[in-house]
Design a protein around this motif. Structure first.
Motif, PDB file in Angstrom:
ATOM      1  N   ALA A  24       1.170  20.222  -9.398  1.00 49.37           N
ATOM      2  CA  ALA A  24       2.843  20.002  -8.685  1.00 49.37           C
ATOM      3  C   ALA A  24       3.009  19.203  -8.276  1.00 49.37           C
ATOM      4  CB  ALA A  24       2.759  21.503  -8.394  1.00 49.37           C
ATOM      5  N   ASP A  25       2.108  18.415  -7.000  1.00 47.43           N
ATOM      6  CA  ASP A  25       2.155  18.015  -5.887  1.00 47.43           C
ATOM      7  C   ASP A  25       2.124  17.030  -6.083  1.00 47.43           C
ATOM      8  OD1 ASP A  25       2.090  18.123  -2.807  1.00 47.43           O
ATOM      9  OD2 ASP A  25      -0.002  17.156  -3.429  1.00 47.43           O
ATOM     10  N   TRP A  26       1.193  16.775  -7.224  1.00 44.59           N
ATOM     11  CA  TRP A  26       1.822  15.199  -7.858  1.00 44.59           C
ATOM     12  C   TRP A  26       2.783  14.869  -8.423  1.00 44.59           C
ATOM     13  CZ3 TRP A  26       0.828  10.089  -7.879  1.00 44.59           C
ATOM     14  CH2 TRP A  26       1.242   9.457  -9.058  1.00 44.59           C
ATOM     15  N   LEU A  27       2.943  15.545  -8.637  1.00 53.39           N
ATOM     16  CA  LEU A  27       4.767  15.770  -9.574  1.00 53.39           C
ATOM     17  C   LEU A  27       5.338  15.352  -8.086  1.00 53.39           C
ATOM     18  CD1 LEU A  27       4.921  17.684 -12.547  1.00 53.39           C
ATOM     19  CD2 LEU A  27       4.904  14.989 -12.778  1.00 53.39           C
ATOM     20  N   TYR A  28       5.608  16.341  -7.084  1.00 49.68           N
ATOM     21  CA  TYR A  28       6.880  15.869  -5.919  1.00 49.68           C
ATOM     22  C   TYR A  28       6.575  14.392  -5.452  1.00 49.68           C
ATOM     23  CZ  TYR A  28       8.083  17.230  -1.414  1.00 49.68           C
ATOM     24  OH  TYR A  28       8.130  17.194  -0.486  1.00 49.68           O
ATOM     25  N   GLN A  29       5.163  14.231  -5.338  1.00 55.25           N
ATOM     26  CA  GLN A  29       4.702  13.276  -4.294  1.00 55.25           C
ATOM     27  C   GLN A  29       5.364  11.671  -5.178  1.00 55.25           C
ATOM     28  OE1 GLN A  29       4.234  13.319  -1.254  1.00 55.25           O
ATOM     29  NE2 GLN A  29       3.221  14.644  -1.131  1.00 55.25           N
TER      30      GLN A  29
ATOM     31  N   GLY B 145     -10.217   9.773  -8.123  1.00 56.60           N
ATOM     32  CA  GLY B 145      -9.478  10.910  -7.668  1.00 56.60           C
ATOM     33  C   GLY B 145      -8.409   9.753  -6.926  1.00 56.60           C
ATOM     34  N   ASN B 146      -8.697   8.822  -5.738  1.00 56.94           N
ATOM     35  CA  ASN B 146      -7.158   7.520  -6.104  1.00 56.94           C
ATOM     36  C   ASN B 146      -7.014   7.056  -7.203  1.00 56.94           C
ATOM     37  OD1 ASN B 146      -7.048   7.677  -2.093  1.00 56.94           O
ATOM     38  ND2 ASN B 146      -9.506   8.276  -2.520  1.00 56.94           N
ATOM     39  N   ILE B 147      -8.290   6.524  -7.876  1.00 56.99           N
ATOM     40  CA  ILE B 147      -7.869   5.262  -8.436  1.00 56.99           C
ATOM     41  C   ILE B 147      -6.816   6.123 -10.086  1.00 56.99           C
ATOM     42  CG2 ILE B 147      -9.188   4.374 -10.804  1.00 56.99           C
ATOM     43  CD1 ILE B 147     -11.025   3.784  -9.341  1.00 56.99           C
ATOM     44  N   VAL B 148      -7.300   7.085 -10.004  1.00 56.94           N
ATOM     45  CA  VAL B 148      -6.298   7.838 -11.214  1.00 56.94           C
ATOM     46  C   VAL B 148      -5.168   7.618 -11.034  1.00 56.94           C
ATOM     47  CG1 VAL B 148      -6.033  10.568 -12.548  1.00 56.94           C
ATOM     48  CG2 VAL B 148      -8.621   9.373 -11.662  1.00 56.94           C
ATOM     49  N   GLN B 149      -4.786   8.574  -9.522  1.00 57.16           N
ATOM     50  CA  GLN B 149      -3.301   8.185  -9.656  1.00 57.16           C
ATOM     51  C   GLN B 149      -2.421   6.633  -9.312  1.00 57.16           C
ATOM     52  OE1 GLN B 149      -2.598  10.260  -5.817  1.00 57.16           O
ATOM     53  NE2 GLN B 149      -4.365  10.916  -5.447  1.00 57.16           N
ATOM     54  N   ASN B 150      -3.490   5.317  -8.893  1.00 54.47           N
ATOM     55  CA  ASN B 150      -2.536   4.558  -8.370  1.00 54.47           C
ATOM     56  C   ASN B 150      -3.180   2.912  -9.333  1.00 54.47           C
ATOM     57  OD1 ASN B 150      -0.024   5.370  -7.229  1.00 54.47           O
ATOM     58  ND2 ASN B 150      -1.729   6.078  -6.093  1.00 54.47           N
ATOM     59  N   GLY B 151      -4.806   3.548  -9.842  1.00 56.81           N
ATOM     60  CA  GLY B 151      -5.873   2.414 -10.364  1.00 56.81           C
ATOM     61  C   GLY B 151      -5.896   1.497  -9.189  1.00 56.81           C
ATOM     62  N   PHE B 152      -6.573   0.709  -9.337  1.00 49.78           N
ATOM     63  CA  PHE B 152      -7.281  -0.815  -8.479  1.00 49.78           C
ATOM     64  C   PHE B 152      -6.220  -0.481  -7.645  1.00 49.78           C
ATOM     65  CE2 PHE B 152      -9.997  -0.251 -11.884  1.00 49.78           C
ATOM     66  CZ  PHE B 152     -11.251   0.550 -10.514  1.00 49.78           C
TER      67      PHE B 152
ATOM     68  N   LEU C 286       7.767  18.692   8.007  1.00 45.56           N
ATOM     69  CA  LEU C 286       8.343  20.303   7.642  1.00 45.56           C
ATOM     70  C   LEU C 286       7.511  20.590   6.269  1.00 45.56           C
ATOM     71  CD1 LEU C 286      11.672  20.330   8.545  1.00 45.56           C
ATOM     72  CD2 LEU C 286       9.557  20.970  10.010  1.00 45.56           C
ATOM     73  N   VAL C 287       7.612  19.939   5.225  1.00 45.45           N
ATOM     74  CA  VAL C 287       7.010  20.432   3.722  1.00 45.45           C
ATOM     75  C   VAL C 287       5.497  20.739   3.975  1.00 45.45           C
ATOM     76  CG1 VAL C 287       7.309  19.236   1.029  1.00 45.45           C
ATOM     77  CG2 VAL C 287       9.498  19.165   2.854  1.00 45.45           C
ATOM     78  N   ASN C 288       5.444  19.481   4.062  1.00 45.68           N
ATOM     79  CA  ASN C 288       3.758  19.387   4.612  1.00 45.68           C
ATOM     80  C   ASN C 288       3.244  21.077   5.185  1.00 45.68           C
ATOM     81  OD1 ASN C 288       3.416  17.153   3.067  1.00 45.68           O
ATOM     82  ND2 ASN C 288       3.137  15.440   5.075  1.00 45.68           N
ATOM     83  N   PHE C 289       3.920  20.998   5.775  1.00 42.44           N
ATOM     84  CA  PHE C 289       3.241  22.063   6.747  1.00 42.44           C
ATOM     85  C   PHE C 289       3.602  23.852   6.120  1.00 42.44           C
ATOM     86  CE2 PHE C 289       4.640  26.383   9.619  1.00 42.44           C
ATOM     87  CZ  PHE C 289       3.193  26.081   9.582  1.00 42.44           C
ATOM     88  N   ALA C 290       4.856  23.487   4.954  1.00 43.25           N
ATOM     89  CA  ALA C 290       4.595  24.958   4.314  1.00 43.25           C
ATOM     90  C   ALA C 290       4.350  24.670   2.858  1.00 43.25           C
ATOM     91  CB  ALA C 290       6.619  24.869   3.456  1.00 43.25           C
ATOM     92  N   LYS C 291       3.220  23.293   2.420  1.00 41.32           N
ATOM     93  CA  LYS C 291       2.518  22.564   1.212  1.00 41.32           C
ATOM     94  C   LYS C 291       1.175  24.103   2.229  1.00 41.32           C
ATOM     95  CE  LYS C 291       2.494  19.450   0.397  1.00 41.32           C
ATOM     96  NZ  LYS C 291       2.601  17.531  -0.727  1.00 41.32           N
ATOM     97  N   GLY C 292       1.027  23.620   3.180  1.00 40.56           N
ATOM     98  CA  GLY C 292      -0.211  23.999   3.638  1.00 40.56           C
ATOM     99  C   GLY C 292      -0.750  25.457   3.928  1.00 40.56           C
TER     100      GLY C 292
ATOM    101  N   GLY D 102       0.949  -0.896   0.011  1.00 40.76           N
ATOM    102  CA  GLY D 102       0.221   0.125  -0.257  1.00 40.76           C
ATOM    103  C   GLY D 102       0.712   0.781   0.461  1.00 40.76           C
ATOM    104  N   ASP D 103       2.168   1.169  -0.449  1.00 42.46           N
ATOM    105  CA  ASP D 103       2.880   2.561  -0.230  1.00 42.46           C
ATOM    106  C   ASP D 103       3.037   2.734  -2.088  1.00 42.46           C
ATOM    107  OD1 ASP D 103       5.436   3.864   0.092  1.00 42.46           O
ATOM    108  OD2 ASP D 103       6.511   2.738   0.710  1.00 42.46           O
ATOM    109  N   VAL D 104       2.766   3.793  -1.807  1.00 38.53           N
ATOM    110  CA  VAL D 104       2.477   4.550  -3.205  1.00 38.53           C
ATOM    111  C   VAL D 104       2.444   5.685  -3.265  1.00 38.53           C
ATOM    112  CG1 VAL D 104       0.746   2.360  -4.504  1.00 38.53           C
ATOM    113  CG2 VAL D 104       0.098   3.883  -3.336  1.00 38.53           C
ATOM    114  N   PRO D 105       2.844   6.071  -3.803  1.00 35.98           N
ATOM    115  CA  PRO D 105       2.794   8.467  -4.425  1.00 35.98           C
ATOM    116  C   PRO D 105       1.511   8.578  -3.925  1.00 35.98           C
ATOM    117  CG  PRO D 105       3.100   7.251  -6.232  1.00 35.98           C
ATOM    118  CD  PRO D 105       3.432   6.525  -5.485  1.00 35.98           C
ATOM    119  N   LYS D 106       0.822   9.117  -3.738  1.00 34.35           N
ATOM    120  CA  LYS D 106      -0.619  10.154  -3.269  1.00 34.35           C
ATOM    121  C   LYS D 106      -0.277  10.805  -3.092  1.00 34.35           C
ATOM    122  CE  LYS D 106      -4.780   9.228  -0.495  1.00 34.35           C
ATOM    123  NZ  LYS D 106      -5.668   8.375  -0.120  1.00 34.35           N
ATOM    124  N   SER D 107      -1.606  12.023  -3.945  1.00 35.29           N
ATOM    125  CA  SER D 107      -0.859  13.473  -3.448  1.00 35.29           C
ATOM    126  C   SER D 107      -2.705  13.563  -3.339  1.00 35.29           C
ATOM    127  CB  SER D 107      -0.994  14.302  -4.615  1.00 35.29           C
ATOM    128  OG  SER D 107      -1.105  15.213  -4.588  1.00 35.29           O
TER     129      SER D 107
END
Length: 355
Positions: free
Chosen positions: A207-212, A107-114, A143-149, A25-30
């Motif tokens: 941008a966040d998807w590419l970063y993740q 939104g979840n399927i588009v990022q990583n499929g089923f 820290l990165v997530n805080f800055a992004k928020g 279940g470790d997949v890139p997720k934005s």
């Protein structure tokens, strides 16, 4: 063994490493991509269903208010009234809520499929450990997530203010609007706000998807030691061994078939065995370029016919050569005489111009 430093993980991850991560279940997720889908679905739902939903609620409230004088007050009566109001609200908002629920799934399927994995929700000590939690709280990711928020709040807030600013003066006098004018004004303002936020989130989500994705690939990188260990494990896997053996056989067969056009003669059985031999003046002995049984023998014959290579039927010699000589090796000495007769016969045909 001491845990390897991240700086040692300089090698690109193998497909097995990526597949194992996905199984866990470790997949890139934005989160921004999910937010974009939800906000987009909410905007579309507002534009598509706001009229029908508001009409349903209006009709229900009219009936409710029209019989306000007959409402009984009491625990049982108030419970029934609250249930009725809840059911009316659910009925009016069912389609918009279903629309947004589908958008959240998409939104979840588009990022990583089923993807189905229980590993992320499996209880682990590290998830409840105060020390581990403290480390995650002040980690680079946090820290990165805080800055992004903060950045997202400022950017989206600015876009919303830009959309609302032209109507700022009207907001102060909305209490003086006629009911018939208040609804379209409010609806138009909400759509403009959502549209502005959606436009900004489109860029942020991409941008966040590419970063993740990049961050995830960095986390999956391997050290030389990990690559060696994985290779050892795969080498011991019978399925992997069989696959490697199959690939080697295919490559060897392809190379062997490519040598058939260079043969001087093909000795057959006539269809079950085929051995391609090459002999030129100056060679110590004829060389076996290719050999095959059944289907491969037929392919060797077909290539020979295509390149007009003589085919000689000699079942005993074909079987003997197939059993005793390997590809790219010279024939054994005990077959010199028999092969010499065949080669002499072929050369005789060539001198007479029959081949």
């Amino acid at each position: 063994m001491a845990e390897e430093d991240d700086s040692e993980r300089s090698q690109e991850p193998t497909q097995k490493k990526l597949d194992d991560a996905r199984k866990r279940g470790d997949v890139p997720k934005s989160v921004e991509v999910n937010t974009w889908f939800l906000l987009g679905a909410g905007t579309l739902a507002l534009m598509m269903f706001s009229g029908s939903s508001s009409a349903q609620l209006t009709m229900a409230m009219k009936g409710f208010l029209g019989h306000a004088g007959t409402i009984e007050f009491g625990a049982r009566a108030m419970q029934l009234m609250a249930t009725d109001v809840l059911l009316m609200t659910i009925a009016a908002l069912a389609l918009p809520l279903l629309f947004m629920a589908v958008a959240a799934i998409v939104g979840n399927i588009v990022q990583n499929g089923f993807l189905w994995s229980l590993d992320p929700i499996t209880p682990k000590f590290s998830k409840v450990s105060p020390i581990a939690g403290f480390g995650r709280l002040f980690s680079k990711t946090s820290l990165v997530n805080f800055a992004k928020g903060i950045a997202k709040l400022l950017i989206v807030g600015s876009a919303v203010m830009y959309a609302v600013w032209p109507e700022w003066e009207k907001l102060g006098v909305t209490t003086e609007f006629e009911p018939a004018a208040l609804t379209p004004f409010t609806f138009d303002l909400i759509v403009r706000v959502l549209g502005s936020a959606l436009a900004v989130l489109t860029v942020l989500a991409a941008a966040d998807w590419l970063y993740q994705r990049q961050s995830w690939m960095e986390r999956q990188k391997m050290s030389f030691q990990e690559l060696k260990e994985e290779f050892k494990q795969q080498e011991g896997d019978p399925h992997v061994k069989a696959k490697i053996r199959q690939i080697r056989q295919q490559r060897s067969r392809k190379r062997m078939m490519a040598q058939v056009p260079q043969a001087s003669v093909i000795i057959t059985n006539p269809t079950h065995y085929a051995v391609a031999l090459r002999y030129e003046k100056g060679m110590n002995a004829p060389l076996c370029l290719a050999k095959g049984l059944d289907a491969i023998a037929l392919r060797i014959r077909a290539v020979a016919e295509e390149h007009q290579i003589p085919i000689v039927e000699n079942p005993p010699l074909a079987r003997a050569l197939y059993a005793q000589v390997e590809v790219d090796d010279e024939i054994p000495a005990e077959h010199y005489k028999a092969v010499a007769e065949v080669v002499g016969y072929v050369m005789g045909l060539r001198r007479r111009g029959l081949r």
